[in-house]
Design a protein around this motif. Structure first.
Motif, short mmCIF file in Angstrom:
data_model
loop_
_atom_site.label_atom_id
_atom_site.label_comp_id
_atom_site.label_asym_id
_atom_site.label_seq_id
_atom_site.Cartn_x
_atom_site.Cartn_y
_atom_site.Cartn_z
N UNK A 74 -4.37 -1.19 14.37
CA UNK A 74 -3.79 0.12 14.08
C UNK A 74 -4.71 0.97 13.21
N UNK A 75 -5.95 0.49 13.00
CA UNK A 75 -6.99 1.22 12.27
C UNK A 75 -6.55 1.66 10.89
N UNK A 76 -5.76 0.83 10.23
CA UNK A 76 -5.37 1.11 8.86
C UNK A 76 -6.07 0.13 7.94
N UNK A 77 -5.85 0.28 6.68
CA UNK A 77 -6.42 -0.64 5.71
C UNK A 77 -6.28 -0.11 4.32
N UNK A 78 -7.03 -0.74 3.41
CA UNK A 78 -7.04 -0.28 2.03
C UNK A 78 -8.27 -0.84 1.35
N UNK A 79 -8.57 -0.27 0.19
CA UNK A 79 -9.59 -0.85 -0.66
C UNK A 79 -9.09 -0.82 -2.09
N UNK A 80 -9.53 -1.81 -2.87
CA UNK A 80 -9.09 -1.94 -4.25
C UNK A 80 -10.29 -1.97 -5.17
N UNK A 94 -6.05 3.60 3.55
CA UNK A 94 -6.94 4.39 4.39
C UNK A 94 -6.56 4.27 5.87
N UNK A 95 -7.04 5.21 6.64
CA UNK A 95 -7.03 5.18 8.10
C UNK A 95 -8.50 5.24 8.47
N UNK A 96 -8.99 4.33 9.31
CA UNK A 96 -10.42 4.26 9.61
C UNK A 96 -10.66 4.20 11.12
N UNK A 97 -11.88 4.59 11.50
CA UNK A 97 -12.29 4.54 12.90
C UNK A 97 -13.81 4.61 12.96
#
Length: 158
Positions: A74-80, A94-97
């Protein structure tokens, strides 16, 4: 004869388009998972004199040791960011592609804040994929600093 040439051209364009789509999908597949930024380096200025703010969030060195979680389906994620010193301790969704332009591949992402829909967020960040082996990843972000182009390199490992 003219129809044959047009037909061959069309088939060639379809093949190229499919091939680029497969390479794009392969790049995205290699990127999914959990990553840690092991190094942030800057080319074009003397790093000892300046620490620039990246992603409109924190100093570049605050991203060393940050954890990135990228979900492909689903091209989502996160960073910490880990905090400490002048660095924030926070997690950003985030949303990434991945995109392709002139034979180069780019990792793109946009920050998604609580209550926002990704399709409504127009601002984001673009980094060239300098290397992607599936276990290590190097992204290059081109920025302007004091009117001069610089590059920030982010080295990730799984």
């Amino acid at each position: 004869m003219k129809n044959l040439v047009i037909g061959m051209f069309t088939i060639g364009m379809i093949f190229t388009s499919c091939n680029n789509t497969k390479v794009l999908a392969d790049n995205e597949k290699l990127m999914r998972g959990d990553w840690t930024i092991t190094d942030v380096s800057i080319d074009g200025i003397n790093e000892s004199y300046v620490d620039i703010t990246v992603f409109d969030q924190a100093k570049s060195q605050c991203f060393e040791g940050s954890s990135w979680h990228l979900v492909q389906n689903n091209a989502t994620g996160n960073y910490s960011l880990n905090g400490g010193g002048d660095c924030p301790n926070e997690t950003t969704k985030i949303k990434w592609f991945v995109t392709e332009s002139n034979g180069q591949y780019y990792f793109n992402f946009k920050k998604i804040y609580e209550g926002e829909r990704p399709k409504n967020v127009v601002d984001g960040y673009k980094m060239r994929v300098a290397s992607n082996t599936g276990s290590s990843l190097i992204l290059e972000q081109e920025l302007m600093f004091e009117g001069k182009p610089i590059s920030v390199f982010y080295t990730f490992s799984k």
